[in-house]
Design an enzyme around this catalytic site. Structure first.
Site, mmCIF file in Angstrom:
data_model
loop_
_atom_site.group_PDB
_atom_site.id
_atom_site.type_symbol
_atom_site.label_atom_id
_atom_site.label_comp_id
_atom_site.label_asym_id
_atom_site.label_seq_id
_atom_site.Cartn_x
_atom_site.Cartn_y
_atom_site.Cartn_z
ATOM 1 N N ASN A 1 -10.786 -4.164 -0.208
ATOM 2 C CA ASN A 1 -10.488 -3.163 -1.034
ATOM 3 C C ASN A 1 -9.238 -3.633 -2.837
ATOM 4 O O ASN A 1 -8.748 -4.812 -2.477
ATOM 5 C CB ASN A 1 -10.048 -2.239 -1.201
ATOM 6 N N CYS B 1 -19.061 -2.339 0.898
ATOM 7 C CA CYS B 1 -18.070 -0.491 1.135
ATOM 8 C C CYS B 1 -18.718 -0.108 2.560
ATOM 9 O O CYS B 1 -19.954 0.083 2.229
ATOM 10 C CB CYS B 1 -18.031 -0.015 0.290
ATOM 11 N N ASP B 2 -17.634 0.047 3.101
ATOM 12 C CA ASP B 2 -18.576 0.374 4.666
ATOM 13 C C ASP B 2 -18.203 2.015 4.549
ATOM 14 O O ASP B 2 -18.997 2.247 5.957
ATOM 15 C CB ASP B 2 -18.088 0.385 5.947
ATOM 16 N N ARG C 1 -0.432 7.087 4.321
ATOM 17 C CA ARG C 1 -1.537 7.376 4.831
ATOM 18 C C ARG C 1 -1.032 5.455 5.140
ATOM 19 O O ARG C 1 -1.198 5.165 6.661
ATOM 20 C CB ARG C 1 -2.908 6.899 4.233
ATOM 21 N N ARG D 1 1.242 -0.903 -0.034
ATOM 22 C CA ARG D 1 0.212 -0.301 -0.327
ATOM 23 C C ARG D 1 1.019 1.633 0.136
ATOM 24 O O ARG D 1 0.880 2.654 -0.883
ATOM 25 C CB ARG D 1 -1.276 0.058 1.563
ATOM 26 N N TYR E 1 -14.422 10.595 -1.389
ATOM 27 C CA TYR E 1 -14.336 9.897 -2.028
ATOM 28 C C TYR E 1 -14.338 11.092 -3.522
ATOM 29 O O TYR E 1 -13.083 11.271 -4.140
ATOM 30 C CB TYR E 1 -14.351 8.599 -2.304
ATOM 31 N N HIS F 1 -16.785 3.915 -3.869
ATOM 32 C CA HIS F 1 -16.072 5.592 -3.686
ATOM 33 C C HIS F 1 -16.307 6.650 -4.626
ATOM 34 O O HIS F 1 -15.346 7.469 -4.878
ATOM 35 C CB HIS F 1 -14.477 5.205 -4.158
#
Length: 441
Positions: free
Chosen positions: A147, A169-170, A284, A93, A264, A200
């Protein structure tokens, strides 16, 4: 009442303890006989599993618990698979986020080139889990919140069209929770909403209370000043990067004040702002590794060392209750209305029928029944058509091993300024993802 057997795919995830605590908190509504953890990283999973085993013994000793790296053991005799895998973990990531930033392009987990890179790693892992499920527990349902959900959902539509998988998706849940706080309701479940878009990448067109009163004007008034954050002196998101994202929603909202936006959209509508406010050395991913990851593994270690979960800081992930609601809807045919990522198939009248859209569905034991949205405005349609093409080209690139199509996908992203920049980013991402991506020709 039937008791269910659950497999958690991604047993070593930092979110797994919160999922287990949430399942334990809902045993009256969703009884469980067995929980299995499955992960391909035995060491990482073991750290989480040992703590969760102690928690289960203390709170629900009747539930059988197994941790394994063996697919047959993991997926045999299962009713539901809850999948939240991260292929390449946070180390990859970090690369997804930092490589685009070298070229002045935003680095983000699910948006832009970083999201495409992560998607190319995720597709194979999700397809593999679907195949294990269909081999060992063909009647099971997979609830997937791995994701990047949009690319994964398109991959499952194209590559496993008959599989029993629900992609969720939350993020809208978190935003609806903020909306409920803004209008003084105790829960988002006290609201009736209308929402459409891609994952998103969506908009609320209606928010009402259960009496039918329109809550949009009050929410819009707040969002115009503070975004989805609290007013000064009120509760703010404790993480600076999330707090900024929730506040930036006021600028995203301004471009179309008839709706309320998903946060998003910041990445697509203000990519220059995001790059300007990004730290190329500390992204992040670094925040998460130094924050949540250290905290969760530290707390798990304490539980194991003490042999008890008393005074432990692990807590229920509130958004995870959505997963229980979804499992209950299938198990008990509750016909609950929920946002899912499903094939459009005419629900949005003037949009690609094969697009995977995020819309309200009625969920029962046969899965989701999408609700009709009707036609959507030109602004949203244009944005969505560009983004859905990015997702489709990414999946085609993975399936065909096509360099050209992945270059096209990155070039089409609204976050990337030119085809030449897209190519530079792609070449760097190929190098970084040698272990994970299919070979591209």
């Amino acid at each position: 009442m039937n008791k269910f057997s659950i497999a958690i795919a991604g047993g070593g995830s930092t979110f797994t303890p919160g999922i287990v605590l949430m399942l334990l908190d809902n045993l009256d509504k969703f009884p469980i006989r067995k929980i299995k953890f499955f992960d391909n990283d035995a060491d990482r999973q073991d750290k989480v599993a040992k703590a969760c085993e102690i928690i289960l013994k203390e709170r629900a000793p009747e539930i059988e618990f197994i941790q394994t790296t063996d697919p047959e053991e993991a997926f045999t005799d299962i009713d539901f698979i809850m999948a939240h895998i991260r292929v390449g973990k946070y180390a990859m990531r970090e690369k997804d986020e930092k490589i685009p930033l070298r070229y002045g392009v935003l680095g983000q987990e699910t948006c832009g080139p970083g999201g495409i890179s992560y998607g190319m790693r995720s597709i194979g892992g999700i397809i593999e889990i679907i195949d294990f499920m269909e081999k060992y527990s063909p009647n099971a349902w997979m609830l997937n919140y791995s994701n990047p959900a949009a690319i994964v959902a398109e991959a499952t539509r194209k590559l496993r069209p008959t599989s029993k998988i629900l992609n969720i998706c939350d993020m809208p849940i978190g935003i609806e929770t903020a909306m409920a706080e803004i209008v003084g309701l105790s829960s988002r479940k006290e609201m009736d909403i209308k929402y459409y878009g891609l994952n998103h990448f969506g908009w609320w067109t209606s928010v009402k209370d259960k009496e039918g009163n329109d809550l949009m004007p009050k929410i819009k008034e707040h969002v115009a000043k503070y975004g989805y954050n609290g007013a000064p002196g009120e509760l703010q998101n404790p993480e600076a990067s999330w707090s900024d994202t929730f506040t930036k929603a006021r600028d995203v909202w301004a471009i179309d004040p008839d709706t309320l936006p998903n946060t998003y959209l910041k990445y697509y509508l203000f990519p220059d702002y995001v790059v300007e406010h990004s730290n190329k050395e500390y992204s992040r991913a670094n925040e998460v590794m130094d924050g949540r990851e250290k905290f969760v593994f530290g707390e798990c270690k304490k539980v194991v060392e003490k042999g008890t979960s008393e005074d432990c800081g692990l807590h229920i992930d509130e958004h995870a209750s959505y997963i229980v609601d979804l499992a209950r809807a299938i198990a008990y045919n509750t016909k609950e209305r929920m946002l899912l990522i499903v094939e459009n198939n005419g629900a949005i009248e003037n949009f690609d029928k094969t697009a995977m859209v995020e819309i309200a569905c009625i969920v029962g034991n046969n899965g989701p029944e999408p609700l009709v949205v009707g036609p959507i405005p030109q602004f949203q349609k244009g944005l969505m058509e560009q983004q859905v093409s990015v997702e489709k080209l990414t999946v085609e690139a993975w399936a065909e091993g096509s360099y050209q199509k992945l270059w096209q996908a990155i070039s089409l992203s609204k976050t990337v300024p030119s085809v030449s920049v897209a190519k530079q980013i792609l070449d760097d991402l190929i190098e970084a993802n040698k272990e994970y991506w299919p070979t591209l020709k």
